[in-house]
Design a protein around this motif. Structure first.
Motif, PDB file in Angstrom:
ATOM      1  N   LEU A  11     -44.806 -13.022 -20.721  1.00  0.00           N
ATOM      2  CA  LEU A  11     -44.082 -13.993 -19.911  1.00  0.00           C
ATOM      3  C   LEU A  11     -42.829 -13.271 -19.428  1.00  0.00           C
ATOM      4  CD1 LEU A  11     -44.332 -17.153 -22.182  1.00  0.00           C
ATOM      5  CD2 LEU A  11     -45.743 -16.565 -20.207  1.00  0.00           C
ATOM      6  N   TYR A  12     -42.221 -13.802 -18.373  1.00  0.00           N
ATOM      7  CA  TYR A  12     -41.075 -13.127 -17.765  1.00  0.00           C
ATOM      8  C   TYR A  12     -39.906 -14.069 -17.620  1.00  0.00           C
ATOM      9  CZ  TYR A  12     -44.614  -9.687 -16.910  1.00  0.00           C
ATOM     10  OH  TYR A  12     -45.616  -8.762 -17.108  1.00  0.00           O
ATOM     11  N   LYS A  13     -38.740 -13.574 -17.962  1.00  0.00           N
ATOM     12  CA  LYS A  13     -37.486 -14.298 -17.790  1.00  0.00           C
ATOM     13  C   LYS A  13     -36.692 -13.543 -16.748  1.00  0.00           C
ATOM     14  CE  LYS A  13     -34.059 -17.096 -18.549  1.00  0.00           C
ATOM     15  NZ  LYS A  13     -34.143 -18.373 -17.880  1.00  0.00           N
ATOM     16  N   ILE A  14     -36.299 -14.234 -15.695  1.00  0.00           N
ATOM     17  CA  ILE A  14     -35.507 -13.613 -14.630  1.00  0.00           C
ATOM     18  C   ILE A  14     -34.051 -13.986 -14.852  1.00  0.00           C
ATOM     19  CG2 ILE A  14     -35.154 -13.427 -12.145  1.00  0.00           C
ATOM     20  CD1 ILE A  14     -38.137 -14.313 -11.874  1.00  0.00           C
ATOM     21  N   ILE A  41     -36.014 -23.234 -21.659  1.00  0.00           N
ATOM     22  CA  ILE A  41     -35.852 -21.928 -21.030  1.00  0.00           C
ATOM     23  C   ILE A  41     -36.931 -21.745 -19.979  1.00  0.00           C
ATOM     24  CG2 ILE A  41     -35.886 -19.433 -21.445  1.00  0.00           C
ATOM     25  CD1 ILE A  41     -34.854 -20.111 -24.299  1.00  0.00           C
ATOM     26  N   HIS A  42     -36.536 -21.441 -18.755  1.00  0.00           N
ATOM     27  CA  HIS A  42     -37.457 -21.243 -17.642  1.00  0.00           C
ATOM     28  C   HIS A  42     -38.069 -19.852 -17.712  1.00  0.00           C
ATOM     29  CE1 HIS A  42     -34.804 -24.468 -16.315  1.00  0.00           C
ATOM     30  NE2 HIS A  42     -35.781 -24.851 -15.526  1.00  0.00           N
ATOM     31  N   LEU A  43     -39.378 -19.794 -17.709  1.00  0.00           N
ATOM     32  CA  LEU A  43     -40.109 -18.528 -17.744  1.00  0.00           C
ATOM     33  C   LEU A  43     -41.150 -18.529 -16.638  1.00  0.00           C
ATOM     34  CD1 LEU A  43     -40.728 -18.465 -21.604  1.00  0.00           C
ATOM     35  CD2 LEU A  43     -39.002 -17.154 -20.350  1.00  0.00           C
ATOM     36  N   LEU A  66     -37.050  -9.642 -17.425  1.00  0.00           N
ATOM     37  CA  LEU A  66     -37.301  -9.331 -18.822  1.00  0.00           C
ATOM     38  C   LEU A  66     -38.730  -9.719 -19.184  1.00  0.00           C
ATOM     39  CD1 LEU A  66     -33.952 -10.732 -20.260  1.00  0.00           C
ATOM     40  CD2 LEU A  66     -34.451  -8.414 -19.469  1.00  0.00           C
ATOM     41  N   ARG A  67     -39.430  -8.815 -19.812  1.00  0.00           N
ATOM     42  CA  ARG A  67     -40.820  -9.058 -20.208  1.00  0.00           C
ATOM     43  C   ARG A  67     -40.849  -9.444 -21.690  1.00  0.00           C
ATOM     44  NH1 ARG A  67     -44.875  -4.127 -19.865  1.00  0.00           N
ATOM     45  NH2 ARG A  67     -43.759  -3.624 -21.753  1.00  0.00           N
ATOM     46  N   ILE A  68     -41.507 -10.565 -21.973  1.00  0.00           N
ATOM     47  CA  ILE A  68     -41.579 -11.104 -23.328  1.00  0.00           C
ATOM     48  C   ILE A  68     -43.043 -11.121 -23.752  1.00  0.00           C
ATOM     49  CG2 ILE A  68     -41.137 -13.135 -24.769  1.00  0.00           C
ATOM     50  CD1 ILE A  68     -39.037 -13.914 -22.512  1.00  0.00           C
ATOM     51  N   GLU A  69     -43.340 -10.577 -24.899  1.00  0.00           N
ATOM     52  CA  GLU A  69     -44.715 -10.621 -25.401  1.00  0.00           C
ATOM     53  C   GLU A  69     -45.054 -12.059 -25.787  1.00  0.00           C
ATOM     54  OE1 GLU A  69     -44.276  -7.613 -28.479  1.00  0.00           O
ATOM     55  OE2 GLU A  69     -45.626  -6.324 -27.315  1.00  0.00           O
ATOM     56  N   TYR A  70     -46.094 -12.573 -25.169  1.00  0.00           N
ATOM     57  CA  TYR A  70     -46.475 -13.975 -25.354  1.00  0.00           C
ATOM     58  C   TYR A  70     -46.728 -14.316 -26.819  1.00  0.00           C
ATOM     59  CZ  TYR A  70     -48.956 -18.382 -24.773  1.00  0.00           C
ATOM     60  OH  TYR A  70     -49.352 -19.694 -24.870  1.00  0.00           O
ATOM     61  N   LEU A  74     -45.389 -17.685 -28.724  1.00  0.00           N
ATOM     62  CA  LEU A  74     -46.475 -18.653 -28.569  1.00  0.00           C
ATOM     63  C   LEU A  74     -46.149 -20.001 -29.201  1.00  0.00           C
ATOM     64  CD1 LEU A  74     -49.496 -19.352 -27.926  1.00  0.00           C
ATOM     65  CD2 LEU A  74     -50.055 -18.282 -30.096  1.00  0.00           C
ATOM     66  N   GLN A  75     -45.608 -19.993 -30.403  1.00  0.00           N
ATOM     67  CA  GLN A  75     -45.342 -21.237 -31.112  1.00  0.00           C
ATOM     68  C   GLN A  75     -44.251 -22.070 -30.451  1.00  0.00           C
ATOM     69  OE1 GLN A  75     -44.611 -18.172 -32.238  1.00  0.00           O
ATOM     70  NE2 GLN A  75     -42.424 -18.203 -32.613  1.00  0.00           N
ATOM     71  N   ASP A  76     -43.449 -21.481 -29.580  1.00  0.00           N
ATOM     72  CA  ASP A  76     -42.347 -22.200 -28.932  1.00  0.00           C
ATOM     73  C   ASP A  76     -42.632 -22.570 -27.483  1.00  0.00           C
ATOM     74  OD1 ASP A  76     -40.669 -21.941 -31.221  1.00  0.00           O
ATOM     75  OD2 ASP A  76     -40.302 -19.861 -30.651  1.00  0.00           O
ATOM     76  N   ILE A  77     -43.808 -22.244 -26.986  1.00  0.00           N
ATOM     77  CA  ILE A  77     -44.115 -22.434 -25.570  1.00  0.00           C
ATOM     78  C   ILE A  77     -44.832 -23.750 -25.342  1.00  0.00           C
ATOM     79  CG2 ILE A  77     -45.489 -21.545 -23.617  1.00  0.00           C
ATOM     80  CD1 ILE A  77     -43.023 -19.849 -24.275  1.00  0.00           C
ATOM     81  N   ARG A  78     -44.435 -24.444 -24.289  1.00  0.00           N
ATOM     82  CA  ARG A  78     -45.220 -25.544 -23.757  1.00  0.00           C
ATOM     83  C   ARG A  78     -45.358 -25.268 -22.268  1.00  0.00           C
ATOM     84  NH1 ARG A  78     -41.872 -29.617 -21.866  1.00  0.00           N
ATOM     85  NH2 ARG A  78     -39.754 -29.004 -22.194  1.00  0.00           N
ATOM     86  N   TRP A  79     -46.349 -25.877 -21.668  1.00  0.00           N
ATOM     87  CA  TRP A  79     -46.670 -25.576 -20.274  1.00  0.00           C
ATOM     88  C   TRP A  79     -46.379 -26.782 -19.398  1.00  0.00           C
ATOM     89  CZ3 TRP A  79     -47.996 -20.701 -18.984  1.00  0.00           C
ATOM     90  CH2 TRP A  79     -48.284 -19.842 -20.046  1.00  0.00           C
ATOM     91  N   GLU A  80     -45.725 -26.529 -18.289  1.00  0.00           N
ATOM     92  CA  GLU A  80     -45.368 -27.594 -17.358  1.00  0.00           C
ATOM     93  C   GLU A  80     -46.202 -27.453 -16.096  1.00  0.00           C
ATOM     94  OE1 GLU A  80     -41.388 -29.500 -15.498  1.00  0.00           O
ATOM     95  OE2 GLU A  80     -41.462 -27.330 -15.647  1.00  0.00           O
ATOM     96  N   SER A  81     -46.669 -28.570 -15.586  1.00  0.00           N
ATOM     97  CA  SER A  81     -47.449 -28.542 -14.353  1.00  0.00           C
ATOM     98  C   SER A  81     -46.544 -28.162 -13.180  1.00  0.00           C
ATOM     99  CB  SER A  81     -48.089 -29.896 -14.098  1.00  0.00           C
ATOM    100  OG  SER A  81     -47.093 -30.862 -13.869  1.00  0.00           O
ATOM    101  N   PRO A  82     -47.134 -27.630 -12.128  1.00  0.00           N
ATOM    102  CA  PRO A  82     -46.332 -27.194 -10.979  1.00  0.00           C
ATOM    103  C   PRO A  82     -45.533 -28.308 -10.320  1.00  0.00           C
ATOM    104  CG  PRO A  82     -48.533 -26.301 -10.839  1.00  0.00           C
ATOM    105  CD  PRO A  82     -48.520 -27.294 -11.972  1.00  0.00           C
TER     106      PRO A  82
END
Length: 99
Positions: A11-14, A41-43, A66-70, A74-82
């Motif tokens: 994942l990437y953080k700008i 946090i926006h990724l 910044l490149r983050i290894e997924y 993983l345990q902290d990620i949720r996915w948002e629809s576009p």
């Protein structure tokens, strides 16, 4: 994003140049005003980075990507629809990771 094969490797953080990243990069970065006000946090996924740059960082002369290894987050990620409030409509790009 339920099957292992559909999960991203990174994942990437700008980060804008107005908030420089120290070297060596610390284990945790300061939370941006935008991230703090939205509550996460926006990724971006790799294929989302170009449009994220054009849409939200067009006026920035320099950014850090910044490149983050997924698997590390993983345990902290949720996915948002576009069509989520934070990202606005982003047809064809799939889901945005948020932490």
């Amino acid at each position: 994003m339920t099957s292992l094969s559909s999960q991203p490797r990174y994942l990437y953080k700008i980060v804008p140049s107005t908030v420089p990243v120290r070297e060596p990069i610390p284990e945790r970065l300061a939370v941006s005003d935008l991230d703090q006000s939205s509550g996460y946090i926006h990724l971006s996924q790799a294929h989302q980075v170009p449009n994220t740059l054009k849409t939200f960082f067009a006026e920035e002369p320099l950014v850090y990507v910044l490149r983050i290894e997924y698997h590390r987050v993983l345990q902290d990620i949720r996915w948002e629809s576009p069509d989520g409030n934070a990202s606005g409509p982003r047809p064809g790009e799939g889901l945005f990771p948020v932490s």
